[in-house]
Motif scaffolding. Sequence first.
Motif, PDB file in Angstrom:
ATOM      1  N   PRO A  36       0.820  -1.208   0.000  1.00 32.09           N
ATOM      2  CA  PRO A  36       0.000   0.000   0.000  1.00 32.09           C
ATOM      3  C   PRO A  36       0.856   1.262   0.000  1.00 32.09           C
ATOM      4  CG  PRO A  36      -0.752  -1.558   1.684  1.00 32.09           C
ATOM      5  CD  PRO A  36       0.551  -2.066   1.140  1.00 32.09           C
ATOM      6  N   GLU A  37       0.488   2.246  -0.832  1.00 27.30           N
ATOM      7  CA  GLU A  37       1.227   3.509  -0.870  1.00 27.30           C
ATOM      8  C   GLU A  37       1.172   4.163   0.505  1.00 27.30           C
ATOM      9  OE1 GLU A  37       1.098   7.772  -3.175  1.00 27.30           O
ATOM     10  OE2 GLU A  37       0.337   5.997  -4.199  1.00 27.30           O
ATOM     11  N   GLY A  38       2.306   4.658   0.972  1.00 26.57           N
ATOM     12  CA  GLY A  38       2.362   5.296   2.279  1.00 26.57           C
ATOM     13  C   GLY A  38       2.238   4.316   3.437  1.00 26.57           C
ATOM     14  N   ALA A  39       2.519   3.047   3.176  1.00 25.60           N
ATOM     15  CA  ALA A  39       2.354   2.008   4.194  1.00 25.60           C
ATOM     16  C   ALA A  39       3.185   2.292   5.438  1.00 25.60           C
ATOM     17  CB  ALA A  39       2.741   0.645   3.625  1.00 25.60           C
ATOM     18  N   GLU A  40       2.615   1.902   6.560  1.00 32.04           N
ATOM     19  CA  GLU A  40       3.336   1.924   7.831  1.00 32.04           C
ATOM     20  C   GLU A  40       3.869   0.512   8.032  1.00 32.04           C
ATOM     21  OE1 GLU A  40       2.450   2.306  12.617  1.00 32.04           O
ATOM     22  OE2 GLU A  40       0.875   2.769  11.191  1.00 32.04           O
ATOM     23  N   VAL A  41       5.105   0.403   8.462  1.00 32.29           N
ATOM     24  CA  VAL A  41       5.693  -0.913   8.700  1.00 32.29           C
ATOM     25  C   VAL A  41       5.833  -1.108  10.201  1.00 32.29           C
ATOM     26  CG1 VAL A  41       7.684  -2.407   8.283  1.00 32.29           C
ATOM     27  CG2 VAL A  41       6.960  -0.793   6.525  1.00 32.29           C
ATOM     28  N   MET A  42       5.388  -2.253  10.672  1.00 26.54           N
ATOM     29  CA  MET A  42       5.544  -2.558  12.093  1.00 26.54           C
ATOM     30  C   MET A  42       5.962  -4.007  12.253  1.00 26.54           C
ATOM     31  SD  MET A  42       1.617  -2.790  13.504  1.00 26.54           S
ATOM     32  CE  MET A  42       1.237  -1.149  13.000  1.00 26.54           C
ATOM     33  N   THR A  43       6.790  -4.248  13.255  1.00 25.91           N
ATOM     34  CA  THR A  43       7.195  -5.602  13.607  1.00 25.91           C
ATOM     35  C   THR A  43       6.638  -5.879  14.993  1.00 25.91           C
ATOM     36  OG1 THR A  43       9.209  -5.461  12.278  1.00 25.91           O
ATOM     37  CG2 THR A  43       9.152  -7.161  13.986  1.00 25.91           C
ATOM     38  N   VAL A  44       5.915  -7.014  15.109  1.00 28.24           N
ATOM     39  CA  VAL A  44       5.284  -7.367  16.375  1.00 28.24           C
ATOM     40  C   VAL A  44       5.745  -8.757  16.811  1.00 28.24           C
ATOM     41  CG1 VAL A  44       3.248  -5.936  15.935  1.00 28.24           C
ATOM     42  CG2 VAL A  44       3.216  -8.342  15.269  1.00 28.24           C
ATOM     43  N   LEU A  45       5.730  -8.974  18.107  1.00 28.46           N
ATOM     44  CA  LEU A  45       5.996 -10.282  18.692  1.00 28.46           C
ATOM     45  C   LEU A  45       4.656 -10.850  19.125  1.00 28.46           C
ATOM     46  CD1 LEU A  45       7.828 -12.506  19.920  1.00 28.46           C
ATOM     47  CD2 LEU A  45       7.955 -11.081  21.982  1.00 28.46           C
ATOM     48  N   VAL A  46       4.331 -12.060  18.669  1.00 33.20           N
ATOM     49  CA  VAL A  46       3.090 -12.737  19.027  1.00 33.20           C
ATOM     50  C   VAL A  46       3.457 -13.950  19.873  1.00 33.20           C
ATOM     51  CG1 VAL A  46       1.007 -13.875  18.146  1.00 33.20           C
ATOM     52  CG2 VAL A  46       2.042 -11.984  16.845  1.00 33.20           C
ATOM     53  N   GLU A  47       2.796 -14.095  21.022  1.00 35.76           N
ATOM     54  CA  GLU A  47       3.080 -15.185  21.952  1.00 35.76           C
ATOM     55  C   GLU A  47       1.771 -15.854  22.358  1.00 35.76           C
ATOM     56  OE1 GLU A  47       6.698 -13.922  24.621  1.00 35.76           O
ATOM     57  OE2 GLU A  47       5.236 -12.276  24.568  1.00 35.76           O
ATOM     58  N   PHE A  48       1.635 -17.154  22.029  1.00 33.43           N
ATOM     59  CA  PHE A  48       0.442 -17.906  22.400  1.00 33.43           C
ATOM     60  C   PHE A  48       0.819 -19.022  23.372  1.00 33.43           C
ATOM     61  CE2 PHE A  48      -1.231 -16.592  18.078  1.00 33.43           C
ATOM     62  CZ  PHE A  48      -2.133 -15.670  18.580  1.00 33.43           C
ATOM     63  N   PRO A  49       0.034 -19.177  24.454  1.00 32.89           N
ATOM     64  CA  PRO A  49       0.304 -20.247  25.411  1.00 32.89           C
ATOM     65  C   PRO A  49       0.007 -21.617  24.796  1.00 32.89           C
ATOM     66  CG  PRO A  49      -1.727 -19.112  25.998  1.00 32.89           C
ATOM     67  CD  PRO A  49      -1.118 -18.361  24.838  1.00 32.89           C
ATOM     68  N   PRO A  50       0.421 -22.694  25.464  1.00 35.52           N
ATOM     69  CA  PRO A  50       0.196 -24.043  24.943  1.00 35.52           C
ATOM     70  C   PRO A  50      -1.264 -24.269  24.547  1.00 35.52           C
ATOM     71  CG  PRO A  50       1.617 -24.141  26.857  1.00 35.52           C
ATOM     72  CD  PRO A  50       1.143 -22.718  26.750  1.00 35.52           C
ATOM     73  N   GLY A  51      -1.452 -24.807  23.351  1.00 32.25           N
ATOM     74  CA  GLY A  51      -2.772 -25.183  22.864  1.00 32.25           C
ATOM     75  C   GLY A  51      -3.684 -24.043  22.460  1.00 32.25           C
ATOM     76  N   ASP A  52      -3.237 -22.806  22.534  1.00 28.17           N
ATOM     77  CA  ASP A  52      -4.097 -21.667  22.221  1.00 28.17           C
ATOM     78  C   ASP A  52      -4.437 -21.653  20.730  1.00 28.17           C
ATOM     79  OD1 ASP A  52      -4.879 -18.847  23.650  1.00 28.17           O
ATOM     80  OD2 ASP A  52      -4.582 -18.613  21.486  1.00 28.17           O
ATOM     81  N   PRO A  53      -5.719 -21.458  20.380  1.00 32.28           N
ATOM     82  CA  PRO A  53      -6.104 -21.481  18.965  1.00 32.28           C
ATOM     83  C   PRO A  53      -5.641 -20.265  18.173  1.00 32.28           C
ATOM     84  CG  PRO A  53      -7.999 -20.933  20.321  1.00 32.28           C
ATOM     85  CD  PRO A  53      -6.866 -21.277  21.257  1.00 32.28           C
ATOM     86  N   GLY A  54      -5.149 -19.230  18.853  1.00 33.76           N
ATOM     87  CA  GLY A  54      -4.635 -18.062  18.145  1.00 33.76           C
ATOM     88  C   GLY A  54      -5.711 -17.060  17.780  1.00 33.76           C
ATOM     89  N   THR A  55      -5.372 -16.205  16.850  1.00 34.21           N
ATOM     90  CA  THR A  55      -6.267 -15.134  16.421  1.00 34.21           C
ATOM     91  C   THR A  55      -7.412 -15.714  15.603  1.00 34.21           C
ATOM     92  OG1 THR A  55      -4.258 -13.794  16.212  1.00 34.21           O
ATOM     93  CG2 THR A  55      -6.280 -12.860  15.302  1.00 34.21           C
ATOM     94  N   PRO A  56      -8.654 -15.253  15.841  1.00 33.78           N
ATOM     95  CA  PRO A  56      -9.770 -15.707  14.989  1.00 33.78           C
ATOM     96  C   PRO A  56      -9.498 -15.331  13.529  1.00 33.78           C
ATOM     97  CG  PRO A  56     -10.585 -14.510  16.916  1.00 33.78           C
ATOM     98  CD  PRO A  56      -9.087 -14.324  16.879  1.00 33.78           C
ATOM     99  N   PRO A  57     -10.247 -15.898  12.574  1.00 37.32           N
ATOM    100  CA  PRO A  57     -10.035 -15.559  11.167  1.00 37.32           C
ATOM    101  C   PRO A  57      -9.998 -14.033  10.980  1.00 37.32           C
ATOM    102  CG  PRO A  57     -11.534 -17.394  11.313  1.00 37.32           C
ATOM    103  CD  PRO A  57     -11.305 -16.912  12.730  1.00 37.32           C
TER     104      PRO A  57
END
Length: 146
Positions: A36-57
């Motif tokens: 995307p023109e003018g995009a913002e770039v970000m780096t994130v750390l994602v941490e899920f505990p054991p068995g966590d289903p993660g982010t919904p769709p």
Amino acid sequence: MGNDEPTAGGAGSRPRSEAWKTALTVLQSATPPFVPEGAEVMTVLVEFPPGDPGTPPHRHSGPAFGYVLEGEMLFELEGEPERVIRAGETFWEPGGDVIHYQDGNNRTDSWSRFLVTMLCAPGQPMLTLVDDEELARRQHLRAPRA
């Protein structure tokens, strides 16, 4: 010339390192469909505990590039079969209209940690959840599940 004066070769009288010539290992190379023109770039750390289903769709407004630091991630993008990505492996997604179905922890005995660098369209959130109605309308685009 004193020790604190620069030499022609750089800082002090230290020799130049040659390690940089072999220090780089390409982990991933991809050509995203758009940035995307003018995009913002970000780096994130994602941490899920054991068995966590993660982010919904969800979807991202721009491409995302990731690296699994620890554990295993169950990863699924629209149109692709689900797969396991392990520590030391990379992943990427094009963003835009593509639904990211899964990013959960594939292990029940350890954490899953991964870094993601995302290019976000200006004025848009980095992540937008997809509602059940849209999931039902697009079910034909999801790869068959095992």
